[in-house]
Design a protein around this motif. Structure first.
Motif, PDB file in Angstrom:
ATOM      1  N   VAL A   1       1.039  -1.198  -0.084  1.00 36.79           N
ATOM      2  CA  VAL A   1       0.178   0.243  -0.024  1.00 36.79           C
ATOM      3  C   VAL A   1       0.981   1.338  -0.005  1.00 36.79           C
ATOM      4  CG1 VAL A   1      -1.864   1.183   1.308  1.00 36.79           C
ATOM      5  CG2 VAL A   1      -1.750  -1.182   1.336  1.00 36.79           C
TER       6      VAL A   1
ATOM      7  N   SER B   1      -5.681   1.849  -8.881  1.00 35.31           N
ATOM      8  CA  SER B   1      -4.408   2.183  -8.478  1.00 35.31           C
ATOM      9  C   SER B   1      -3.350   2.087  -9.563  1.00 35.31           C
ATOM     10  CB  SER B   1      -3.788   1.295  -7.360  1.00 35.31           C
ATOM     11  OG  SER B   1      -4.856   1.478  -5.983  1.00 35.31           O
TER      12      SER B   1
ATOM     13  N   PRO C   1      -5.161   7.460  -1.635  1.00 35.56           N
ATOM     14  CA  PRO C   1      -4.951   8.950  -2.178  1.00 35.56           C
ATOM     15  C   PRO C   1      -5.032  10.037  -1.142  1.00 35.56           C
ATOM     16  CG  PRO C   1      -7.352   7.994  -1.989  1.00 35.56           C
ATOM     17  CD  PRO C   1      -6.219   6.904  -1.692  1.00 35.56           C
TER      18      PRO C   1
ATOM     19  N   GLU D   1      -0.076   8.230  -2.106  1.00 35.80           N
ATOM     20  CA  GLU D   1      -0.020   8.918  -3.160  1.00 35.80           C
ATOM     21  C   GLU D   1       1.158   9.986  -3.173  1.00 35.80           C
ATOM     22  OE1 GLU D   1      -2.824  11.702  -6.149  1.00 35.80           O
ATOM     23  OE2 GLU D   1      -3.697  10.897  -4.171  1.00 35.80           O
TER      24      GLU D   1
ATOM     25  N   ALA E   1      -7.605   2.477   0.717  1.00 36.24           N
ATOM     26  CA  ALA E   1      -7.055   2.890  -0.503  1.00 36.24           C
ATOM     27  C   ALA E   1      -7.691   2.462  -1.800  1.00 36.24           C
ATOM     28  CB  ALA E   1      -5.773   1.695  -0.635  1.00 36.24           C
ATOM     29  N   LEU E   2      -6.960   3.033  -2.822  1.00 38.46           N
ATOM     30  CA  LEU E   2      -8.042   2.573  -4.106  1.00 38.46           C
ATOM     31  C   LEU E   2      -7.764   0.987  -4.295  1.00 38.46           C
ATOM     32  CD1 LEU E   2      -6.752   5.516  -6.246  1.00 38.46           C
ATOM     33  CD2 LEU E   2      -8.863   5.331  -5.042  1.00 38.46           C
TER      34      LEU E   2
ATOM     35  N   GLN F   1      -1.621  -1.170  -4.113  1.00 37.47           N
ATOM     36  CA  GLN F   1      -2.794  -0.233  -3.811  1.00 37.47           C
ATOM     37  C   GLN F   1      -2.175   1.106  -3.630  1.00 37.47           C
ATOM     38  OE1 GLN F   1      -5.019  -3.132  -1.044  1.00 37.47           O
ATOM     39  NE2 GLN F   1      -6.725  -1.514  -1.805  1.00 37.47           N
ATOM     40  N   MET F   2      -3.052   2.193  -4.025  1.00 35.97           N
ATOM     41  CA  MET F   2      -2.616   3.530  -3.686  1.00 35.97           C
ATOM     42  C   MET F   2      -3.530   4.186  -2.661  1.00 35.97           C
ATOM     43  SD  MET F   2       0.091   4.002  -5.822  1.00 35.97           S
ATOM     44  CE  MET F   2       0.224   5.596  -5.008  1.00 35.97           C
TER      45      MET F   2
END
Length: 287
Positions: free
Chosen positions: A162, A262, A200, A165, A256-257, A197-198
């Motif tokens: 993870v 992501s 944000p 951003e 996370a996205l 996963q990003m």
């Protein structure tokens, strides 16, 4: 800790040291559990010393020499046994990465080492130690890149990261280096080597603001958590720490996205860096 592994003594001085420990223990007619009890450690810990999964410390070397009657061999050869291209607080982590079934990285500021490219790593090394000679910079870069060999073995770990951003938005090494780095992460994800996963920036406060950590699980040993600071780091396997870290990671993943979204963000950012690099090149050509 990780299940002991058998190493070829010809591979390294560290492997030879572990093989000698096993030989001398068996010659003395002692089991790993018996030697461990005499050293006030567990039998599995002795196995880890023999396999090279754990680096020998001075107090253990002294105890082994005394218990096994090895005339100071293990103290005399301690430096060779501890040889590693990695810093003292991180060498065991690298060994465990090679034995882990799963690895989960929470990265709030930088691309995790296992995913870094040479240009990205070099920029970090030079920023952290601007007076480091070029040959030492290159040695550190190669040592970090070497860790990624675990993805190419017959039993690679299930790796999940993870990333905040912030990592995508901070230009480490310039636009060209960032485009290459982000394309590398995307390629690893598309080849199903890793899941990324990003998180944000719009999420604001999150469960991981206290800092980075790495979680590793093993087939026949308890999970461990690694946390790192400036020139220091700590491995922990206390159940309470693992439980809390697991919850933190789950909270981060939930905020996370999705992996697909992501990947879109990462590839879009890579394109933006490519465009910025192209614009810089055109401006230089016109100057």
């Amino acid at each position: 800790m990780p299940k002991p592994k058998t190493l070829d003594p010809s591979q390294s001085t560290r492997a030879m040291y572990g093989a000698e420990l096993r030989y001398q223990r068996e010659r003395a007619g002692m089991s790993q559990e018996e030697l461990g009890a005499a050293m006030f450690v567990s039998g599995s810990f002795v196995g880890q010393l023999e396999s090279g999964a754990r680096r020998m410390r001075l107090e253990y070397a002294k105890a082994v020499d005394e218990i096994l009657g090895t005339d100071g061999f293990f103290v005399r050869n301690l430096e060779a046994a501890r040889a590693s291209p990695y810093s003292a607080h991180f060498a065991d982590v690298v060994d465990m990465e090679g034995m882990a079934e799963t690895i989960k990285d929470w990265a709030p500021t930088l691309v995790p080492g296992l995913l870094q490219t040479a240009a990205y790593t070099r920029a970090l090394v030079e920023a952290y130690d601007p007076f480091l000679p070029e040959e030492d910079v290159e040695a550190r870069v190669q040592a970090r890149l070497a860790r990624a060999h675990i993805f190419n073995g017959p039993n690679p770990p299930q790796y999940w990261a993870v990333l905040d951003e912030t990592i995508v938005r901070r230009s480490v090494g310039g636009p060209a280096a960032m485009a290459e780095q982000l394309h590398h992460i995307a390629a690893m994800a598309r080849r199903k080597k890793v899941i990324v996963q990003m998180l944000p920036l719009s999420e604001g406060a999150n469960a991981g603001l206290s800092g980075m950590f790495k979680m590793m699980t093993f087939a026949d040993a308890p999970a461990v958590v690694y946390v790192q600071g400036t020139e220091t780091g700590r491995l922990m396997d206390e159940p309470a720490v693992v439980t809390r870290s697991t919850l933190t990671y789950d909270l981060l993943g939930g905020a996370a996205l999705s992996p697909a979204a992501s990947l879109d963000l990462i590839e879009q950012a890579a394109k933006e860096y490519e465009d910025a690099h192209r614009a810089r090149s055109e401006d230089r050509d016109l100057a």
